[in-house]
Design a protein around this motif. Structure first.
Motif, short mmCIF file in Angstrom:
data_model
loop_
_atom_site.label_atom_id
_atom_site.label_comp_id
_atom_site.label_asym_id
_atom_site.label_seq_id
_atom_site.Cartn_x
_atom_site.Cartn_y
_atom_site.Cartn_z
N UNK A 24 -3.48 21.38 20.08
CA UNK A 24 -3.31 22.83 20.06
C UNK A 24 -3.42 23.40 21.48
N UNK A 27 -0.22 22.96 23.20
CA UNK A 27 0.88 23.79 22.71
C UNK A 27 0.72 25.25 23.09
N UNK A 28 -0.55 25.70 23.29
CA UNK A 28 -0.80 27.11 23.49
C UNK A 28 -0.25 27.59 24.83
N UNK A 29 0.39 28.77 24.80
CA UNK A 29 1.02 29.30 26.01
C UNK A 29 0.02 30.04 26.89
N UNK A 30 -0.95 30.72 26.25
CA UNK A 30 -1.87 31.55 27.02
C UNK A 30 -2.92 30.68 27.72
N UNK A 33 -6.72 31.02 26.43
CA UNK A 33 -6.93 30.33 25.15
C UNK A 33 -6.92 28.83 25.35
N UNK A 36 -10.29 27.76 26.60
CA UNK A 36 -11.31 27.82 25.55
C UNK A 36 -11.16 26.63 24.60
N UNK A 40 -13.85 23.65 23.92
CA UNK A 40 -14.32 23.31 22.58
C UNK A 40 -14.11 21.83 22.30
N UNK B 165 -8.62 36.76 20.78
CA UNK B 165 -7.89 35.80 21.59
C UNK B 165 -6.69 36.48 22.23
N UNK B 166 -6.50 36.24 23.53
CA UNK B 166 -5.30 36.79 24.18
C UNK B 166 -4.05 36.08 23.65
N UNK B 168 0.43 35.55 24.02
CA UNK B 168 1.65 35.73 24.80
C UNK B 168 2.76 36.16 23.84
N UNK B 187 9.42 27.94 26.52
CA UNK B 187 8.12 27.49 26.02
C UNK B 187 8.00 25.97 26.12
N UNK B 215 2.44 32.25 20.34
CA UNK B 215 1.86 31.70 21.57
C UNK B 215 1.05 30.44 21.29
N UNK B 216 0.82 30.09 20.02
CA UNK B 216 0.14 28.83 19.70
C UNK B 216 1.13 27.73 19.35
N UNK B 236 -4.32 25.91 12.56
CA UNK B 236 -5.55 26.41 13.19
C UNK B 236 -6.64 26.63 12.15
N UNK B 276 -19.83 26.04 19.82
CA UNK B 276 -18.40 25.81 20.09
C UNK B 276 -17.54 26.54 19.07
N UNK B 279 -17.33 30.21 19.77
CA UNK B 279 -16.50 30.53 20.92
C UNK B 279 -15.02 30.46 20.58
N UNK B 280 -14.66 29.49 19.76
CA UNK B 280 -13.24 29.24 19.53
C UNK B 280 -12.73 29.99 18.30
N UNK B 283 -9.69 32.41 18.40
CA UNK B 283 -8.39 31.75 18.56
C UNK B 283 -7.94 31.13 17.24
N UNK B 284 -8.88 30.44 16.56
CA UNK B 284 -8.49 29.72 15.36
C UNK B 284 -8.26 30.68 14.18
#
Lengths: 68, 286
Positions: A24, A27-30, A33, A36, A40, B165-166, B168, B187, B215-216, B236, B276, B279-280, B283-284
């Motif tokens: 993941x 693959x992530x563009x940002x 993220x 992070x 993890x 989560x930021x 794109x 991409x 973006x993922x 995710x 962990x 924190x994540x 995003x997930x």
């Protein structure tokens, strides 16, 4: 089910999660993220290392737990 | 040349000229942001129409007129870029209508706006109560820009101290069943990857009306066949649930073992994993 086999199962799940996190992250563009996710993954890896060590101890103490 | 043919030739010629002039002047001309763009836009149009229909007029004279009307806003635009004073003079400045939550009656009088018009402009911005407004300014274009008081502004994650989560911008990789190679390359994906993802969803390219990659790196599609159900990406969510399960397992092991060091190792690792996960999580989950 013995404790040892439960621990081994968790270890396998964690390894899977580690690999998923890693892919993941790739693959992530940002960028934020990405970092992070990578961090993890590292924490999960530390847990995996500790669990492996523990499984080694268990197998040494009680021989019948050896293998899968 | 018969008159009808003359009109046809002139019309086509001026459509082409007007097309290229608007292209040259750019988006600003179309949006008619200042007096210049507004006035010249009308003039260029009328000159074009006049020359196309009025056969007694010379085409060449028409072209000169159009070019001059196009050149002046262009030149003024270039000077405006350099000089703030010139910009204020040509394009005008905004007029403050509401400041510190109070209506500036004098400024409204100066712009000849009535209370009804102010209320109308506010309503267009979905504001029905003047008391909700902290600051409002009438732009040179005639639009009213409104800043609401903080308590009336929409709630944002920042207000709630939420970690999010930021992301794109998504890339559109399939349109009308055709693969777009450029966004795919942006991409860093290949057609082979796309085919694999489509296989996972169980659809063919021809059936995809629109396909986007977020973006993922997850592919979401809309199909021509609206009866088909397409699964949404679960990768995710799956990782998150696996991590949570493992964390719970570690806690169980910590409770179950008799060995002191092992117990400590388990509980330390369960805490580490929990941190962990926290924190994540944005995003997930996002």
């Amino acid at each position: 089910m013995t404790i040892a086999s439960n621990v081994k199962q968790t270890l396998a799940s964690l390894k899977g999660a580690e690999a998923d996190l890693s892919s993941l992250a790739l693959r992530t563009q940002d960028f934020e993220s990405k970092r992070t996710l990578h961090e993890t993954m590292m924490s999960v890896h530390e847990v995996v290392t500790d669990l492996k060590k523990r499984i080694g101890e268990m197998e040494r103490e009680e021989f019948q737990y050896k293998g899968f | 040349m018969p008159a009808w043919l003359d009109i046809a030739v002139r019309s086509i010629l001026f459509v082409v000229i007007l097309f290229f002039i608007t292209k040259w002047l750019g988006k600003k001309q179309i949006s008619e942001l200042s007096f210049f763009e507004y006035a010249t836009g009308i003039s260029i149009g009328s000159i074009g129409a006049e020359v196309a229909m009025g056969l007694e007029r010379s085409i060449f004279h028409g072209i000169i007129g159009v070019i001059i009307f196009a050149a002046i806003p262009f030149i003024s635009g270039v000077i405006s870029l350099k000089s703030k004073k010139f910009r204020d003079f040509v394009e005008g400045t905004g007029t403050i209508f509401i400041k510190d939550g109070k209506i500036m009656e004098d400024n409204m009088k100066k712009e000849r706006y009535t209370t009804d018009e102010l209320l109308e402009l506010l309503r267009r911005k979905d504001v029905y109560q003047v008391a909700d407004v902290e600051f409002a300014v009438l732009e040179p274009t005639g639009d009213l820009s409104v800043m609401l008081k903080k308590e009336n502004q929409p709630l944002t994650p920042k207000d709630l101290n939420l970690a999010i989560a930021p992301i794109k911008e998504p890339q559109t990789v399939i349109m009308d069943g055709v693969i777009m190679d450029e966004p795919l390359a942006t991409i860093g994906r290949s057609r082979a990857w796309l085919y694999t993802e489509l296989d996972k969803l169980g659809v063919t390219v021809e059936n995809v009306f629109l396909g986007q990659v977020n973006s993922y790196g997850e592919l979401t599609v809309d199909l021509f066949d609206d009866q088909l159900q397409v699964p949404s990406p679960q990768d995710r969510a799956l990782i998150l649930s696996t991590l949570k399960k493992c964390q719970a397992d570690l806690e169980l092991f910590a409770l179950g073992t008799e060995v002191k060091e092992a117990r400590q190792m388990y509980s330390e690792n369960s805490e580490k994993l929990q941190k962990a996960i926290d924190k994540v999580m944005p995003i997930l989950k996002g």
